[in-house]
Write a protein that holds these residues in place. Structure first.
Motif, short mmCIF file in Angstrom:
data_model
loop_
_atom_site.label_atom_id
_atom_site.label_comp_id
_atom_site.label_asym_id
_atom_site.label_seq_id
_atom_site.Cartn_x
_atom_site.Cartn_y
_atom_site.Cartn_z
N SER A 102 -15.88 14.07 -11.09
CA SER A 102 -14.42 14.17 -11.19
C SER A 102 -13.78 13.67 -9.91
O SER A 102 -14.23 14.01 -8.82
N GLU A 103 -12.70 12.91 -10.11
CA GLU A 103 -11.95 12.43 -8.94
C GLU A 103 -11.53 13.60 -8.05
O GLU A 103 -11.61 13.52 -6.82
N LYS A 104 -11.09 14.71 -8.66
CA LYS A 104 -10.57 15.82 -7.85
C LYS A 104 -11.61 16.33 -6.85
O LYS A 104 -11.27 16.73 -5.75
N GLY A 160 -5.95 14.30 -3.86
CA GLY A 160 -5.25 14.23 -5.14
C GLY A 160 -5.80 15.22 -6.16
O GLY A 160 -6.92 15.70 -6.05
N HIS A 161 -4.94 15.53 -7.15
CA HIS A 161 -5.35 16.32 -8.32
C HIS A 161 -5.81 17.73 -7.92
O HIS A 161 -5.44 18.21 -6.88
N GLY A 162 -6.65 18.36 -8.74
CA GLY A 162 -7.12 19.71 -8.45
C GLY A 162 -6.83 20.66 -9.59
O GLY A 162 -5.89 20.46 -10.37
N ILE A 195 -5.38 10.99 -0.81
CA ILE A 195 -6.71 10.44 -1.10
C ILE A 195 -6.98 10.50 -2.61
O ILE A 195 -6.89 11.57 -3.22
N HIS A 196 -7.32 9.35 -3.17
CA HIS A 196 -7.60 9.26 -4.61
C HIS A 196 -8.79 8.34 -4.86
O HIS A 196 -9.28 7.68 -3.94
N ALA A 197 -9.22 8.32 -6.10
CA ALA A 197 -10.22 7.34 -6.54
C ALA A 197 -9.80 6.89 -7.93
O ALA A 197 -9.43 7.70 -8.77
N ASP A 198 -9.83 5.61 -8.16
CA ASP A 198 -9.29 5.03 -9.39
C ASP A 198 -10.40 4.86 -10.43
O ASP A 198 -11.59 5.03 -10.13
N LEU A 248 -0.26 6.51 -13.84
CA LEU A 248 -1.40 7.41 -14.04
C LEU A 248 -1.36 8.56 -13.04
O LEU A 248 -1.50 9.73 -13.39
N GLU A 249 -1.16 8.23 -11.77
CA GLU A 249 -1.14 9.26 -10.73
C GLU A 249 0.08 10.18 -10.89
O GLU A 249 -0.02 11.38 -10.66
N ASN A 250 1.21 9.61 -11.30
CA ASN A 250 2.42 10.42 -11.45
C ASN A 250 2.32 11.35 -12.66
O ASN A 250 3.12 12.25 -12.82
ZN ZN Z 1 -5.75 10.07 -8.50
#
Ligand code: ZN
Length: 433
Positions: free
Chosen positions: A223-225, A209-211, A277-280, A312-314
């Motif tokens: 950072s989650e990314k 996810g993200h980046g 793959i994400h982390a909340d 949040l993810e969207n």
């Molecule tokens: Zn995420």
């Protein structure tokens, strides 16, 4: 005034093309052609060293210190109100937390890479505003070169009208380029070599996810990314080693990929599975949830927390300054719905297998299977699951997330679930004949 490139902008147009528009385009073209600059060759990018905000809710000024003059272009986006500034690739050396709090018309801003060769600053506005002036000042009187943007409050009607005359094509190259970059990223994984005999192995898309400009959630300097990229790369290595599947990554470095492109990559590759793959994280004061959660797609969120998370993810695209009003609408809803029914059955099956495998190595959330309207899970023909590995806001979850040992064991359990999924799929495909 000599040496000062002051570009006054028509009030009607929220688009500002300071200097030429050519700042981004050549970089995008190079990227699409497999930019030799992209690997770890040390490139001397412009450096942004400091940032300041001044003014009030009527007029707000943004000043960015640079080590040289650069070209840029700026445009506004509605719903939410944003201003996007595209720059050539810039190395940001700003103080930690820069942009998290705003001033006047600027609620907050983010900055970072959106494609190889292209950086972006995205401003969240407190209300409708236009860029009254924007320019790069030459170095003078001991001051470095500076990018200056002057925001001025306008009413919504003026703002919306300015978008209409803005000229949509101006925006397309940036988004189009992101498309090509995403495709290039797929090719760069070495999975799409046309001359070789066709690879019949099922394709597994792994989607960190993200980046880039979109950091995802952040806590304690993590950072989650980055966390999810590390996990996804380790998962890729594990799955590839078994040799049974062809793995395609949506990103392998710190680049922003729009949500629709992640789905497009899976569909173009006729993927048999997408694992995002994400982390909340929970905001401070909203409890201390912990453990991994597995999400599938549904029209209606399974509970309030799932709904919050999907929102949040969207938001990833809005964060990176993608024009949400330009997203293509679903063409044949009925066909998609039919395909989706079968796809959802497979997605749910994989989610259950994941839960059973992951609970042997990772701590699971008290309700580990949930569903909501995640955009990244919307491929109608690719079973798709989103894993929230844990909460970066929870101390012991974060300890797991940064631990090599935890990562290695959890990667192993996800790889096991992938195996179990395909083993079962092959059997049911066989028995259907
Ligand atoms: Zn995420």
């Amino acid at each position: 005034m000599a040496g000062r490139a002051n570009h006054r902008v028509l009030l009607a147009a929220a688009v500002v093309c300071a200097a030429a528009m050519c700042g981004l385009a050549p970089a995008a073209v190079r990227a699409a052609e497999g930019d030799p600059l992209r690997p770890s060759v040390a490139v001397n990018f412009p450096i942004a060293s400091d940032v300041r905000l001044a003014g009030d809710v009527k007029q707000t000024r943004f000043i960015l210190d640079l080590d040289r003059n650069i070209q840029f272009r700026a445009f506004a986006l509605a719903d939410p109100y944003r201003v996007v500034v595209d720059l050539p690739q810039v190395t940001f050396q700003l103080a930690a937390g820069a942009g998290t709090t705003g001033r006047g018309l600027i609620k907050a801003f983010r900055y970072g890479l959106v494609m190889p060769g292209g950086s972006r600053i995205v401003f969240d506005l407190a209300g409708p505003a236009k860029i009254e002036k924007s320019y790069v000042l030459d170095a003078a009187n001991g001051q470095p070169p500076r990018l200056v943007l002057e925001f001025e409050a306008v009413d919504r009607t003026t703002f919306v009208q300015s978008l209409a005359v803005e000229g949509r094509p101006d925006l397309r190259p940036a988004i189009g380029a992101a498309d090509t970059v995403a495709t290039a990223a797929v090719e760069a994984t070495g999975t799409a070599k046309p001359a070789e005999p066709p690879d019949k192995r099922p394709v597994v898309v792994i989607d960190p996810g993200h980046g880039g400009i979109d950091n995802g959630t952040q806590a304690s300097g993590e950072s989650e990314k980055n966390l999810v990229l590390g996990f996804a790369l380790a998962l890729r290595d594990r799955v590839e080693k078994a040799g049974k599947y062809r793995v395609v990554m949506t990103r392998t470095d710190d680049t922003f990929i729009p949500l629709a492109d992640r789905v497009r990559i899976a569909r173009n590759q006729s993927a048999a599975l997408l694992v995002s793959i994400h982390a909340d994280a929970l905001p401070r004061g909203e409890g201390d949830a912990r453990g991994a959660t597995i999400y599938t797609l549904s029209d209606k969120a399974s509970d309030a927390e799932a709904e919050r998370l999907a929102e949040l993810e969207n938001r990833a695209d809005a964060i990176a300054g993608v024009n949400l009003t330009e997203e293509p609408t679903d063409v044949a809803d009925i066909l998609i719905d039919l395909a989706q029914r079968e796809t959802r059955t497979f997605s749910n099956r994989f989610a259950r297998l994941l839960k059973n495998e992951m609970k042997t190595t990772a701590r699971m959330h008290k309700h580990p299977l949930k569903s909501a309207g995640f955009k990244v899970l919307k491929a109608p023909d690719v079973p798709s699951v989103l894993i929230e590995l844990g909460y970066v806001s929870n101390k012991s979850d974060l300890e797991h997330l940064v631990s090599d040992n935890w990562r290695s064991r959890t990667v192993g359990s996800v790889a096991q679930a992938i195996d179990a999924f395909f083993a079962k799929r092959m059997v049911s495909a066989g028995s259907a004949n």
